[in-house]
Design a protein around this motif. Structure first.
Motif, PDB file in Angstrom:
ATOM      1  N   ALA A  93       2.246   1.894  -3.347  1.00  0.00           N
ATOM      2  CA  ALA A  93       1.187   2.331  -4.246  1.00  0.00           C
ATOM      3  C   ALA A  93       0.869   3.809  -4.001  1.00  0.00           C
ATOM      4  CB  ALA A  93      -0.064   1.481  -4.051  1.00  0.00           C
TER       5      ALA A  93
ATOM      6  N   TYR B 207       0.840  -1.198   0.000  1.00  0.00           N
ATOM      7  CA  TYR B 207       0.000   0.000   0.000  1.00  0.00           C
ATOM      8  C   TYR B 207       0.878   1.252   0.000  1.00  0.00           C
ATOM      9  CZ  TYR B 207      -4.407  -2.490   1.077  1.00  0.00           C
ATOM     10  OH  TYR B 207      -5.531  -3.277   1.042  1.00  0.00           O
TER      11      TYR B 207
ATOM     12  N   THR C 111      -3.805   9.364  -5.642  1.00  0.00           N
ATOM     13  CA  THR C 111      -5.218   9.393  -6.034  1.00  0.00           C
ATOM     14  C   THR C 111      -5.696   8.001  -6.441  1.00  0.00           C
ATOM     15  OG1 THR C 111      -4.894  11.631  -6.826  1.00  0.00           O
ATOM     16  CG2 THR C 111      -6.879  10.512  -7.565  1.00  0.00           C
ATOM     17  N   ALA C 112      -4.877   7.321  -7.241  1.00  0.00           N
ATOM     18  CA  ALA C 112      -5.258   5.974  -7.671  1.00  0.00           C
ATOM     19  C   ALA C 112      -5.341   5.050  -6.468  1.00  0.00           C
ATOM     20  CB  ALA C 112      -4.248   5.449  -8.690  1.00  0.00           C
ATOM     21  N   ALA C 113      -4.392   5.200  -5.535  1.00  0.00           N
ATOM     22  CA  ALA C 113      -4.391   4.338  -4.356  1.00  0.00           C
ATOM     23  C   ALA C 113      -5.673   4.525  -3.554  1.00  0.00           C
ATOM     24  CB  ALA C 113      -3.167   4.624  -3.497  1.00  0.00           C
ATOM     25  N   ALA C 114      -6.065   5.788  -3.338  1.00  0.00           N
ATOM     26  CA  ALA C 114      -7.280   6.052  -2.571  1.00  0.00           C
ATOM     27  C   ALA C 114      -8.496   5.473  -3.285  1.00  0.00           C
ATOM     28  CB  ALA C 114      -7.453   7.553  -2.359  1.00  0.00           C
ATOM     29  N   SER C 115      -8.511   5.558  -4.606  1.00  0.00           N
ATOM     30  CA  SER C 115      -9.678   5.066  -5.352  1.00  0.00           C
ATOM     31  C   SER C 115      -9.749   3.545  -5.315  1.00  0.00           C
ATOM     32  CB  SER C 115      -9.645   5.564  -6.792  1.00  0.00           C
ATOM     33  OG  SER C 115      -8.726   4.806  -7.545  1.00  0.00           O
ATOM     34  N   LEU C 116      -8.663   2.887  -4.869  1.00  0.00           N
ATOM     35  CA  LEU C 116      -8.708   1.429  -4.729  1.00  0.00           C
ATOM     36  C   LEU C 116      -8.938   1.028  -3.275  1.00  0.00           C
ATOM     37  CD1 LEU C 116      -5.861   0.432  -7.204  1.00  0.00           C
ATOM     38  CD2 LEU C 116      -8.321   0.373  -7.569  1.00  0.00           C
ATOM     39  N   GLY C 117      -9.409   1.968  -2.470  1.00  0.00           N
ATOM     40  CA  GLY C 117      -9.821   1.617  -1.115  1.00  0.00           C
ATOM     41  C   GLY C 117      -8.722   1.749  -0.071  1.00  0.00           C
ATOM     42  N   ILE C 118      -7.589   2.348  -0.450  1.00  0.00           N
ATOM     43  CA  ILE C 118      -6.486   2.453   0.510  1.00  0.00           C
ATOM     44  C   ILE C 118      -6.630   3.744   1.329  1.00  0.00           C
ATOM     45  CG2 ILE C 118      -3.985   2.716   0.745  1.00  0.00           C
ATOM     46  CD1 ILE C 118      -3.719   1.063  -1.829  1.00  0.00           C
ATOM     47  N   ASN C 119      -6.549   3.607   2.653  1.00  0.00           N
ATOM     48  CA  ASN C 119      -6.574   4.774   3.528  1.00  0.00           C
ATOM     49  C   ASN C 119      -5.177   5.408   3.517  1.00  0.00           C
ATOM     50  OD1 ASN C 119      -6.442   6.544   5.719  1.00  0.00           O
ATOM     51  ND2 ASN C 119      -7.985   5.384   6.854  1.00  0.00           N
TER      52      ASN C 119
END
Lengths: 239, 348
Positions: free
Chosen positions: B211, B208, B217-225
């Protein structure tokens, strides 16, 4: 059953209303196409729904829960996942690692996450690149990677932002086929696209946006004959 | 409705494409490396062993710095803050309260992790990124330096001297000068730091973190806090650097504000990592193996310069000038560092 309900959703950027009083209801299992000229607010609408931007006013209810103003990670965790028009791979990672990051959401162990990721990679037909650095993929591959990462979260609602843009016609057909499969598997889809052939082939309903507002919403064949839609977006030739 | 979750997996659990030997290989390399380095105290004279210990301290700091700055993408220019907290926690608890350095190390690491988390939270909350984040960390370290210089309980500018015992003591981490334990303890800390790094890099949180570094932005959009992942990375980084500071106090029997919190300390954490290769497991160690002996050699040259360099005698600051030149060369010709560049060349 209603999966997504959007009420009077509005986003203003210093006075400019990029999205203005949009009302949409998406039924579970539906494929909703969204078209409109550049600057109509399609991508902004996605950003409001998926939590990249907080709305100025209005309400978003997903799967019975009010998710208005939730941060992006929480929205994605709830099962509403978007892709980006400009692909955003994690460039230091391989294709498998990229997808495994998303798969980790449901699989804590590394082994299980990688296994699930590989399954999704085969499903989007990226298997030949499984260990390739993601930065080295051609455009069509990056589009598939965006899809794979989103699918690895096992979303209920998928927001696809121009997955076909930048592809040559020969590359589009297999992706359209793939979207059909994803939808047939039970994923509800909202689909922003400029390639009208794809929009018409896939959409069960069509939303047309212009200047931030909802111009028309309904049966695709009827909507594209709507004179306002022809004038605002399609042009006389298409009708 | 069929959901994707219910679909039976089509991938065999032992599919060869799932094999990931990189972690296993790294653990093996670490084992061999530690075994080889562990015999050094028997081969080196006391003078050289001092250089080796200093190199290990550099390496621990750099491995710690690399977690946050290399893998986390949050460039810290203020790791002196955490080295200093470690050094001063050890000195204060030992000198004022007679607490064992082993306990002080852990306490210092916890304080550093908490302080680092708070600083990073404030920086990230107000969206400081890139050079602004680096400058903010630098500013915090300077604040700590000034504070320590003005706090009576911390002896202001005088610092602390660790009382020297007449007998060896495990509890107090003291042995007679030149004991191999003074080498083995930092080697053990370094080994644990590298072990933790390898584990972290291949863990869910570590993946994570990378990433988030690549695309927030992409990381957050995949559910990563995003915030949580970043703060965990920062906490681990600060804790490890803090332990290096605690050992520093024990080894040199002294710490003052500049030795703990001076900006040169932050540079010492950064330079080995950048030279070796940031965001790689072995880069900080490779860099420390170069910078450690180099700094000693420069000090020698300044003390007794050879004839043609006699004008250098008694000057200070040459080490910083050499580091700067080295950094410029590395950034120009080997932007991924010595280890990172060689690894990439070897792979392709």
């Amino acid at each position: 059953m209603t999966l997504l309900q959007v009420d009077q959703l509005t986003k203003s950027f210093s006075g400019l209303r990029a999205v203005s009083d949009v009302d949409v209801t998406v039924t579970d299992g539906e494929f909703l196409g969204i078209i409109g000229p550049n600057g109509a607010g399609k991508t902004t609408l996605f950003s409001l729904l998926a939590g990249q931007l907080p709305p100025t006013s209005g309400r978003v209810v997903f799967d019975g829960q009010d998710i208005t103003g939730w941060p992006a990670d929480k929205v994605a965790g709830a099962g509403l996942v978007r892709t980006f028009q400009l692909m955003r791979p994690f460039e230091s990672m391989s294709v498998l690692e990229n997808v495994a990051v998303a798969a980790h959401h449901r699989h804590r162990s590394r082994r299980a996450a990688r296994r699930h990721a590989l399954e999704v990679i085969e499903r989007v037909r990226l298997a030949e690149y499984v260990h390739a650095p993601s930065g080295s993929l051609p455009t069509a591959g990056l589009k598939r990677l965006e899809l794979a990462r989103a699918l690895a979260l096992e979303p209920r609602l998928l927001l696809l932002d121009e997955v076909l843009a930048g592809l040559v016609p020969a590359e589009r057909a297999p992706i359209i086929e793939l979207l059909r499969e994803i939808h047939a598997d039970g994923v509800t889809v909202m689909f922003v696209e400029h390639i009208m052939a794809a929009v018409m082939a896939l959409s069960e309903r069509l939303l047309v946006m212009a200047e931030g507002q909802e111009l028309a919403l309904g049966d695709p064949q009827e909507v594209i004959r709507d004179p306002r839609v022809v004038e605002a977006y399609l042009g006389e030739d298409y009708a | 409705m069929t959901t994707l979750t219910e679909r039976p997996t089509t991938i065999a659990a032992d599919d060869p494409r799932l094999k990931d030997s990189s972690a296993t290989r790294s653990y093996a390399v670490l084992g061999v490396l530690v075994a080889v380095l562990a015999v050094l105290p028997f081969l080196l004279d006391d003078q050289t062993e001092t250089v080796a210990v200093r190199t290990l301290i550099f390496a621990i700091m750099a491995v710690g710095w690399n977690l946050m700055s290399g893998y986390g993408g949050m460039f810290s220019f203020g790791h002196a803050a955490f080295f200093g907290i470690g050094a001063y926690t050890d000195a204060y608890l030992l000198v004022q309260h007679g607490v064992s350095p082993w306990i002080a190390m852990v306490v210092g690491a916890l304080i550093s992790a908490a302080a680092g988390t708070l600083i990073a939270f404030l920086c990230l909350r107000y969206k400081l990124a890139g050079p602004y984040f680096a400058l903010a960390t630098f500013a915090f370290a300077q604040v700590f330096l000034l504070a320590v210089q003005n706090i009576d309980a911390l002896n202001r500018t005088e610092g602390f001297n660790v009382p020297i015992l007449s007998e060896d003591s495990w509890t107090m981490m003291q042995w007679k000068a030149g004991s191999p334990l003074y080498f083995w303890i930092p080697l053990g800390i370094l080994a644990l730091g590298l072990l933790g790094t390898i584990w972290f890099v291949h863990s869910r949180t570590g993946q994570y973190a990378q990433a988030v570094r690549d695309d927030e932005t992409a990381a957050a959009s995949l559910g990563i806090n995003v915030m949580r992942v970043r703060l965990v990375t920062v906490a681990a980084s600060c804790a490890l650097t803090s332990v290096a500071g605690s050992f520093y106090t024990q080894y040199y029997f002294f710490v003052g504000p500049e030795q703990g919190f001076g900006s040169a300390v932050s540079v010492n954490a950064i330079v080995p990592a950048v030279i070796g290769g940031i965001g790689t497991i072995w880069g900080p160690l490779v860099g420390a193996l170069i910078v450690g002996p180099l700094s000693e050699w420069i000090a020698d040259v300044l003390r007794e310069p050879p004839g043609f360099l006699s004008f250098l005698e008694g000057l200070s600051g040459l080490d910083v000038a050499v580091y700067a030149a080295l950094l410029i060369l590395i950034v120009l010709f080997m932007p991924k560092g010595i280890y990172g560049t060689l690894r990439d060349r070897f792979r392709s």
